[in-house]
Design a protein around this motif. Structure first.
Motif, mmCIF file in Angstrom:
data_model
loop_
_atom_site.group_PDB
_atom_site.id
_atom_site.type_symbol
_atom_site.label_atom_id
_atom_site.label_comp_id
_atom_site.label_asym_id
_atom_site.label_seq_id
_atom_site.Cartn_x
_atom_site.Cartn_y
_atom_site.Cartn_z
ATOM 1 N N THR A 125 0.861 -1.181 0.000
ATOM 2 C CA THR A 125 0.000 0.000 0.000
ATOM 3 C C THR A 125 0.901 1.236 0.000
ATOM 4 O OG1 THR A 125 -0.263 0.392 2.391
ATOM 5 C CG2 THR A 125 -1.603 -1.367 1.412
ATOM 6 N N SER A 126 0.311 2.394 -0.158
ATOM 7 C CA SER A 126 1.067 3.636 -0.316
ATOM 8 C C SER A 126 2.285 3.658 0.602
ATOM 9 C CB SER A 126 0.178 4.833 0.008
ATOM 10 O OG SER A 126 -0.818 5.013 -0.976
ATOM 11 N N CYS A 127 3.484 3.776 0.004
ATOM 12 C CA CYS A 127 4.706 3.666 0.806
ATOM 13 C C CYS A 127 5.878 4.307 0.071
ATOM 14 C CB CYS A 127 5.020 2.201 1.098
ATOM 15 S SG CYS A 127 5.464 1.237 -0.360
ATOM 16 N N GLU A 128 7.004 4.358 0.773
ATOM 17 C CA GLU A 128 8.261 4.788 0.166
ATOM 18 C C GLU A 128 8.566 3.892 -1.031
ATOM 19 O OE1 GLU A 128 10.475 5.752 4.419
ATOM 20 O OE2 GLU A 128 10.212 3.692 3.713
ATOM 21 N N VAL A 230 -0.886 -3.984 -5.494
ATOM 22 C CA VAL A 230 -0.489 -2.626 -5.130
ATOM 23 C C VAL A 230 -1.770 -1.838 -4.885
ATOM 24 C CG1 VAL A 230 0.723 -0.535 -5.829
ATOM 25 C CG2 VAL A 230 1.614 -2.780 -6.512
ATOM 26 N N ALA A 231 -1.980 -1.408 -3.659
ATOM 27 C CA ALA A 231 -3.168 -0.629 -3.288
ATOM 28 C C ALA A 231 -2.696 0.757 -2.883
ATOM 29 C CB ALA A 231 -3.914 -1.312 -2.141
ATOM 30 N N TRP A 232 -3.006 1.741 -3.705
ATOM 31 C CA TRP A 232 -2.448 3.086 -3.500
ATOM 32 C C TRP A 232 -3.562 4.090 -3.256
ATOM 33 C CZ3 TRP A 232 2.747 2.385 -3.632
ATOM 34 C CH2 TRP A 232 3.553 3.514 -3.435
ATOM 35 N N ALA A 233 -3.275 5.073 -2.418
ATOM 36 C CA ALA A 233 -4.223 6.145 -2.151
ATOM 37 C C ALA A 233 -4.280 7.098 -3.349
ATOM 38 C CB ALA A 233 -3.823 6.897 -0.887
ATOM 39 N N ALA A 234 -5.452 7.251 -3.909
ATOM 40 C CA ALA A 234 -5.591 8.048 -5.125
ATOM 41 C C ALA A 234 -5.227 9.512 -4.901
ATOM 42 C CB ALA A 234 -7.023 7.937 -5.663
ATOM 43 N N GLN A 235 -5.427 10.015 -3.688
ATOM 44 C CA GLN A 235 -5.130 11.436 -3.402
ATOM 45 C C GLN A 235 -3.843 11.606 -2.591
ATOM 46 O OE1 GLN A 235 -8.542 10.322 -2.819
ATOM 47 N NE2 GLN A 235 -8.955 11.041 -4.898
ATOM 48 N N ASP A 236 -2.988 10.610 -2.610
ATOM 49 C CA ASP A 236 -1.773 10.666 -1.794
ATOM 50 C C ASP A 236 -0.924 11.872 -2.175
ATOM 51 O OD1 ASP A 236 0.565 10.025 -0.269
ATOM 52 O OD2 ASP A 236 -0.046 7.926 -0.353
ATOM 53 N N ARG A 237 -0.464 12.602 -1.154
ATOM 54 C CA ARG A 237 0.352 13.787 -1.381
ATOM 55 C C ARG A 237 1.767 13.614 -0.834
ATOM 56 N NH1 ARG A 237 -3.286 18.532 0.946
ATOM 57 N NH2 ARG A 237 -1.617 19.828 0.054
ATOM 58 N N VAL A 238 2.074 12.412 -0.341
ATOM 59 C CA VAL A 238 3.410 12.112 0.160
ATOM 60 C C VAL A 238 4.068 11.020 -0.683
ATOM 61 C CG1 VAL A 238 4.745 11.287 2.157
ATOM 62 C CG2 VAL A 238 2.790 12.812 2.503
ATOM 63 N N PRO A 240 3.692 9.518 -4.266
ATOM 64 C CA PRO A 240 3.010 9.843 -5.519
ATOM 65 C C PRO A 240 2.229 8.658 -6.095
ATOM 66 C CG PRO A 240 5.275 10.645 -5.550
ATOM 67 C CD PRO A 240 5.139 9.791 -4.326
ATOM 68 N N PRO A 241 0.962 8.860 -6.480
ATOM 69 C CA PRO A 241 0.186 7.775 -7.100
ATOM 70 C C PRO A 241 0.876 7.162 -8.310
ATOM 71 C CG PRO A 241 -1.286 9.545 -6.455
ATOM 72 C CD PRO A 241 0.108 10.047 -6.210
ATOM 73 N N GLU A 242 1.688 7.938 -9.016
ATOM 74 C CA GLU A 242 2.441 7.404 -10.150
ATOM 75 C C GLU A 242 3.354 6.263 -9.709
ATOM 76 O OE1 GLU A 242 6.161 8.676 -13.040
ATOM 77 O OE2 GLU A 242 5.286 10.160 -11.689
ATOM 78 N N HIS A 243 3.861 6.343 -8.490
ATOM 79 C CA HIS A 243 4.732 5.286 -7.989
ATOM 80 C C HIS A 243 3.982 3.969 -7.848
ATOM 81 C CE1 HIS A 243 8.166 7.951 -6.147
ATOM 82 N NE2 HIS A 243 7.980 8.135 -7.435
ATOM 83 N N GLY A 244 2.729 4.036 -7.409
ATOM 84 C CA GLY A 244 1.933 2.822 -7.320
ATOM 85 C C GLY A 244 1.765 2.164 -8.676
ATOM 86 N N ARG A 245 1.499 2.973 -9.695
ATOM 87 C CA ARG A 245 1.324 2.426 -11.050
ATOM 88 C C ARG A 245 2.622 1.803 -11.552
ATOM 89 N NH1 ARG A 245 -0.810 8.116 -11.900
ATOM 90 N NH2 ARG A 245 -2.832 8.029 -10.818
ATOM 91 N N ASP A 261 -10.477 8.832 -1.693
ATOM 92 C CA ASP A 261 -10.753 9.479 -0.412
ATOM 93 C C ASP A 261 -9.783 9.010 0.666
ATOM 94 O OD1 ASP A 261 -12.059 11.268 1.262
ATOM 95 O OD2 ASP A 261 -13.575 9.801 1.879
ATOM 96 N N SER A 262 -8.500 8.967 0.316
ATOM 97 C CA SER A 262 -7.491 8.543 1.282
ATOM 98 C C SER A 262 -6.175 9.226 0.968
ATOM 99 C CB SER A 262 -7.313 7.014 1.231
ATOM 100 O OG SER A 262 -6.350 6.586 2.175
ATOM 101 N N TYR A 263 -5.419 9.492 2.028
ATOM 102 C CA TYR A 263 -4.016 9.857 1.900
ATOM 103 C C TYR A 263 -3.178 8.603 2.187
ATOM 104 C CZ TYR A 263 -5.081 14.903 1.667
ATOM 105 O OH TYR A 263 -5.517 16.155 1.304
#
Length: 285
Positions: A125-128, A230-238, A240-245, A261-263
């Motif tokens: 999930t959304s991470c470094e 890979v489960a990424w937050a669509a509105q992540d601001r820390v 980048p959603p591009e990293h998930g893709r 609706d998640s960071y």
């Protein structure tokens, strides 16, 4: 059917004592990992959703929210913590594990270091990721604090003041909704009270390798031939959603879901949706 209760346990590893919770049960095993300056309670809602029918194991990694300091000579760099996770799986004799992580990007190091043989499925999930170490504005602020004598003590002392927790440079970009203060108090208390815990966190924050090595870790995910989500937050601001893709494209059997609706901390912002995606992923052959 009654839900099994999580039990608090400790494990003596090479770096020191690691605490963890284990719901027990005979279902598929999930090991859920948290990020910097928090503990396993990050996963409390997801575990409550999945524990009936799954065995959920949640260690508290030595990333600042741990209550027992590591040994003074412990390697707590990114790679060192990744190796500690591999040692944790081995010590519990866990195989075919679904390894789930949030915020912390150690999966890349674990795979690149060839220590992923006990992992049957990987959930990121959304991470470094890539060269986003330390990540975003909060990570850069933490890194600057770690470089100054007494900087971590001062930085986390400010977080005793509840309004400070929602600033962009602290935790304001990590969740769309405030984390309950009693939960955050538990995350930060070890850093407020123990210079040894602050020492451990400093090792991690300053233990980031050069950019070329970080990018090499990410590229090593091409060798992970098992199912991956890979489960990424669509509105992540820390993170980048591009990293998930990009991560999903690197993984040979990777699939991507973007959670609205998640960071960054999806287990806080959208635990039900994340648990649903995990359940569906585990049902697939």
């Amino acid at each position: 059917m009654a839900e099994p209760e999580a039990s608090a346990s400790v494990l003596e590893l090479s770096a020191g004592v690691v605490e963890y919770e284990d719901t027990g049960g005979a279902g598929p095993v999930l090991v859920l990992l948290h990020g910097v300056a928090m503990d396993g309670t990050l996963w409390r809602h997801v575990v409550a959703d999945l524990r009936n029918g799954h065995r959920c194991i949640v260690p508290t990694l030595p990333l600042g929210g741990h209550r027992r300091p590591m040994k003074p000579d412990a390697d707590l760099s990114v790679l060192g913590v990744a190796r500690l996770v591999a040692e944790f799986l081995e010590a519990l004799d866990l195989t075919d594990v679904t390894l789930v992580m949030s915020d912390w990007g150690g999966a890349q190091a674990l795979v690149a270091d060839g220590r992923d043989e006990r992992i049957g499925r990987l959930v990121i999930t959304s991470c470094e990721a890539f060269d986003n170490f330390p990540p975003g504005l909060p990570g850069k602020n933490l890194y600057a604090s770690a470089r100054m004598p007494g900087g971590l003590r001062a930085a986390f002392a400010l977080l005793r003041l509840k309004p400070m927790r929602r600033l962009p440079m602290t935790w304001g970009l990590m969740t769309r909704r405030p984390v309950p203060h009693e939960v955050m108090d538990g995350w930060f208390r070890p850093l407020w009270t123990s210079k040894e815990i602050r020492r451990d966190l400093r090792k991690y924050v300053l233990g980031v390798p050069p950019r070329a090595e970080l990018l090499g870790w990410a590229d090593a995910l091409r060798t992970f031939d098992r199912p991956a989500l890979v489960a990424w937050a669509a509105q992540d601001r820390v993170m980048p959603p591009e990293h998930g893709r990009r991560l999903a494209e690197l993984l040979p059997r990777g699939e991507l879901v973007e959670i609205e609706d998640s960071y960054t901390l999806i287990p806080e912002d959208q635990p039900e949706r994340l648990a649903g995606h995990l359940r569906e992923f585990l049902r697939k052959e």
